[in-house]
Design an enzyme around this catalytic site. Structure first.
Site, mmCIF file in Angstrom:
data_model
loop_
_atom_site.group_PDB
_atom_site.id
_atom_site.type_symbol
_atom_site.label_atom_id
_atom_site.label_comp_id
_atom_site.label_asym_id
_atom_site.label_seq_id
_atom_site.Cartn_x
_atom_site.Cartn_y
_atom_site.Cartn_z
ATOM 1 N N LYS A 143 -5.533 11.556 -28.544
ATOM 2 C CA LYS A 143 -5.607 10.169 -28.073
ATOM 3 C C LYS A 143 -5.510 9.270 -29.295
ATOM 4 C CE LYS A 143 -10.046 8.638 -27.334
ATOM 5 N NZ LYS A 143 -11.364 8.630 -26.693
ATOM 6 N N GLU A 149 -14.407 9.476 -28.549
ATOM 7 C CA GLU A 149 -13.831 9.408 -29.885
ATOM 8 C C GLU A 149 -12.994 8.135 -29.961
ATOM 9 O OE1 GLU A 149 -11.961 13.099 -31.080
ATOM 10 O OE2 GLU A 149 -13.657 14.197 -30.273
ATOM 11 N N THR A 166 -19.866 23.150 -28.618
ATOM 12 C CA THR A 166 -19.990 24.206 -27.604
ATOM 13 C C THR A 166 -18.581 24.493 -27.068
ATOM 14 O OG1 THR A 166 -20.455 22.473 -25.944
ATOM 15 C CG2 THR A 166 -22.346 23.611 -26.881
ATOM 16 N N CYS A 182 -13.237 18.037 -25.355
ATOM 17 C CA CYS A 182 -14.274 17.901 -24.325
ATOM 18 C C CYS A 182 -13.778 18.149 -22.907
ATOM 19 C CB CYS A 182 -14.919 16.534 -24.424
ATOM 20 S SG CYS A 182 -15.614 16.226 -26.054
HETATM 21 C C1 UGA Z 1 -14.626 12.237 -23.286
HETATM 22 C C2 UGA Z 1 -15.427 11.293 -22.382
HETATM 23 O O1 UGA Z 1 -14.635 10.142 -22.060
HETATM 24 C C3 UGA Z 1 -16.704 10.836 -23.065
HETATM 25 O O2 UGA Z 1 -17.468 10.020 -22.209
HETATM 26 C C4 UGA Z 1 -17.515 12.091 -23.462
HETATM 27 O O3 UGA Z 1 -18.693 11.750 -24.164
HETATM 28 C C5 UGA Z 1 -16.650 12.979 -24.366
HETATM 29 O O4 UGA Z 1 -15.448 13.349 -23.663
HETATM 30 C C6 UGA Z 1 -17.461 14.208 -24.699
HETATM 31 O O5 UGA Z 1 -17.769 14.964 -23.783
HETATM 32 O O6 UGA Z 1 -17.864 14.363 -25.852
HETATM 33 P P1 UGA Z 1 -13.030 11.861 -25.402
HETATM 34 O O7 UGA Z 1 -12.796 13.337 -25.371
HETATM 35 O O8 UGA Z 1 -13.311 11.185 -26.704
HETATM 36 O O9 UGA Z 1 -14.243 11.474 -24.426
HETATM 37 O O10 UGA Z 1 -11.710 11.190 -24.822
HETATM 38 P P2 UGA Z 1 -11.318 10.353 -23.541
HETATM 39 O O11 UGA Z 1 -11.217 8.924 -23.883
HETATM 40 O O12 UGA Z 1 -12.137 10.743 -22.375
HETATM 41 O O13 UGA Z 1 -9.836 10.895 -23.312
HETATM 42 C C7 UGA Z 1 -9.629 12.267 -22.965
HETATM 43 C C8 UGA Z 1 -8.167 12.537 -22.704
HETATM 44 O O14 UGA Z 1 -7.769 11.914 -21.496
HETATM 45 C C9 UGA Z 1 -7.216 12.032 -23.778
HETATM 46 O O15 UGA Z 1 -6.264 13.041 -24.044
HETATM 47 C C10 UGA Z 1 -6.570 10.817 -23.154
HETATM 48 O O16 UGA Z 1 -5.282 10.582 -23.613
HETATM 49 C C11 UGA Z 1 -6.550 11.225 -21.677
HETATM 50 N N1 UGA Z 1 -6.523 10.083 -20.737
HETATM 51 C C12 UGA Z 1 -7.527 9.175 -20.718
HETATM 52 C C13 UGA Z 1 -5.449 9.962 -19.853
HETATM 53 O O17 UGA Z 1 -4.518 10.786 -19.849
HETATM 54 N N2 UGA Z 1 -5.437 8.917 -18.978
HETATM 55 C C14 UGA Z 1 -6.438 7.987 -18.936
HETATM 56 O O18 UGA Z 1 -6.359 7.066 -18.106
HETATM 57 C C15 UGA Z 1 -7.501 8.124 -19.833
#
Ligand code: UGA
Length: 442
Positions: free
Chosen positions: A332, A158, A88, A269
């Site tokens: 990430k 992911e 989406t 996301c």
């Molecule tokens: C995110 C959510 O964490 C999941 O729970 C959700 O299911 C998913 O979106 C979705 O809607 O499908 P994801 O996109 O795989 O998961 O990645 P995250 O681990 O959330 O990281 C997102 C971004 O935030 C990355 O670019 C990461 O580098 C950044 N991040 C994360 C930070 O800059 N600081 C942090 O402390 C954590």
């Protein structure tokens, strides 16, 4: 008891969900209109990188519990539960979510449903979507068939997708108040193992279930932008945001997870979900409730600009003619996903300002090359850092976190490193004679 399950969409969400449902012992058919994807998955290869997924695909294909097809008829005839796991994305030039893939699945499937079935939405959708799809199904499905539409949002990350799907921290199910109860009974059968292991199952109405998902992502985005705002303050005041995060994180109400300052959040996301959430709030006349998410978004985007400024500053004001090594392209670590990746976005901007940029990422080079064909892509870390005037760590892969100054001393032209994820030890680099800059660090 084994259930017959169809999963529509075989991207990061759908392919993982299909493989994990088969791993739980169910009979699963994964459906995708992309024949190349179907073919690859049928050989046991995921069309993207996700740790552990290829093995899971292979073992479940071999066990005869999993297959992939492009045929909706096959899925309609076979399954009791139809999971929707298509994308989406953000609409072009608008904040709202593009629901055309979800709608297409339902419009195509509904007329073929000749046996009682439950449609279980997993995709992240604006609140009200399940009710709208329900009305569509009532119109399109054969008049004598009993079809329920429920929402079962997905919270997988992911890089940890398999683990998050097999052992989730909660299962949320939104059902229609007048539902016959089939959706809940079937969901309990499907997730019987997790439920028996004590994973909480929250059964609620469909609107709440849809909102749970967007609220969770909005909260996570807010947490990251909060710490990045603190990083700006730390920079202004000469303080250290990593130590600040450790210290406030000891408070269990705050928690240390998702408090890593850096170049901000990206991916398929969080960025688009907070925008779609704002758009939907506006449609509902509740836009004031989410105006703070605009600030969350702008703090996040500002990290990318700030990183550009840091790079310019460290090389003496102009990027023209400099060589910049970029370590990391994925949004990430442990992913090859480059959707809205801050790392790749920064690499592109640096190049546009006249630098020659060499990018290395353990898994995301192929995807990056398709999106940014004009950047140079390196074979490995040394190749990327060859004669670099500055080295940027923009995605915290283990290979980069474990780097030591002596690994690069004789490779680079200038010993300058910018740590866009605060994942290196400044003392180690500085004591080896490098200029080190982090985010929100002295
Ligand atoms: C995110 C959510 O964490 C999941 O729970 C959700 O299911 C998913 O979106 C979705 O809607 O499908 P994801 O996109 O795989 O998961 O990645 P995250 O681990 O959330 O990281 C997102 C971004 O935030 C990355 O670019 C990461 O580098 C950044 N991040 C994360 C930070 O800059 N600081 C942090 O402390 C954590």
């Amino acid at each position: 008891m084994a259930c017959n399950i169809a999963v529509f969409g075989t991207g990061y969400l759908g392919a993982t969900h299909a493989a994990c449902m088969a791993e739980l012992g169910h009979q699963v058919v994964g459906v995708d209109v992309d024949a190349a994807k179907v073919e690859k998955l049928s050989r046991g290869e995921a069309p993207f990188f996700e740790p552990g997924l290829d093995d899971l695909l292979k073992s479940n294909l071999d066990a005869g519990r999993l297959r992939f097809t492009s045929s909706y008829e096959e899925a309609a005839e076979f399954a009791d539960a139809h999971f929707i796991g298509v994308a989406t994305p953000q609409k072009r030039g608008e904040f709202g979510a593009d629901l055309s893939f979800v709608d297409t699945v339902v419009c195509t499937l509904a007329p073929m449903l000749r046996r009682p079935a439950v449609i279980l939405g997993k995709s992240t959708v604006p609140v009200g979507t399940a009710a709208r799809l329900s009305a569509m199904v009532a119109e399109l499905a054969p008049s004598d068939s009993i079809i329920e539409v429920a929402w079962n949002p997905e919270f997988l990350r992911e890089g940890f997708a398999v683990q998050d799907t097999l052992t989730p921290d909660r299962i949320v199910l939104g059902v229609h108040a007048q539902s016959a109860g089939r959706a809940e009974a079937l969901t309990r059968e499907i997730y019987a193992k997790a439920i028996a292991d004590g994973v909480p199952l929250v059964v609620t109405d469909r609107e709440t279930a849809e909102l749970v998902k967007t609220a969770a992502n909005a909260f996570l985005a807010t947490k990251i932008s909060f710490i990045n705002a603190m990083a700006e303050l730390c920079e202004a005041a000469g303080a250290d945001v990593s130590e600040l995060a450790d210290a406030i994180g000891y408070d269990a109400r705050i928690g240390r997870r998702f408090l890593n300052a850096g170049i901000g959040f990206g991916g398929g996301c969080l960025p688009k979900d907070i925008r779609a959430f704002m758009a939907r709030a506006g449609e509902l006349g509740a836009n004031q409730a989410l105006t703070f998410l605009r600030e969350v978004d702008s703090i996040n985007m500002r990290r990318r600009t700030k990183m550009m400024e840091t790079v310019r500053d460290i090389v003496g004001g102009s990027l023209i003619g400099t060589r910049v090594a970029v370590l990391g392209a994925a949004f990430k670590p442990d992913s090859d996903d480059i959707r809205d990746s801050p790392a790749l976005n920064i690499a592109g901007q640096i190049q546009l300002q006249g630098a020659s940029v060499s990018v290395y990422d353990p898994k995301a080079i192929e995807n990056s090359r398709r999106l940014f064909p004009t950047l140079d892509y390196a074979r490995d870390i040394n190749d990327a850092c060859d004669n670099a005037d500055v080295t940027l760590v923009l995605t915290e892969w283990d290979d980069f976190k474990n780097l030591l100054p002596e690994d690069l001393d004789s490779v680079v032209r200038q010993r300058r490193i910018i740590d866009g994820r605060n994942c290196l030890d400044p003392a180690v680099w500085r004591s080896a004679g490098w200029i080190y800059r982090g985010v929100g660090r002295k």
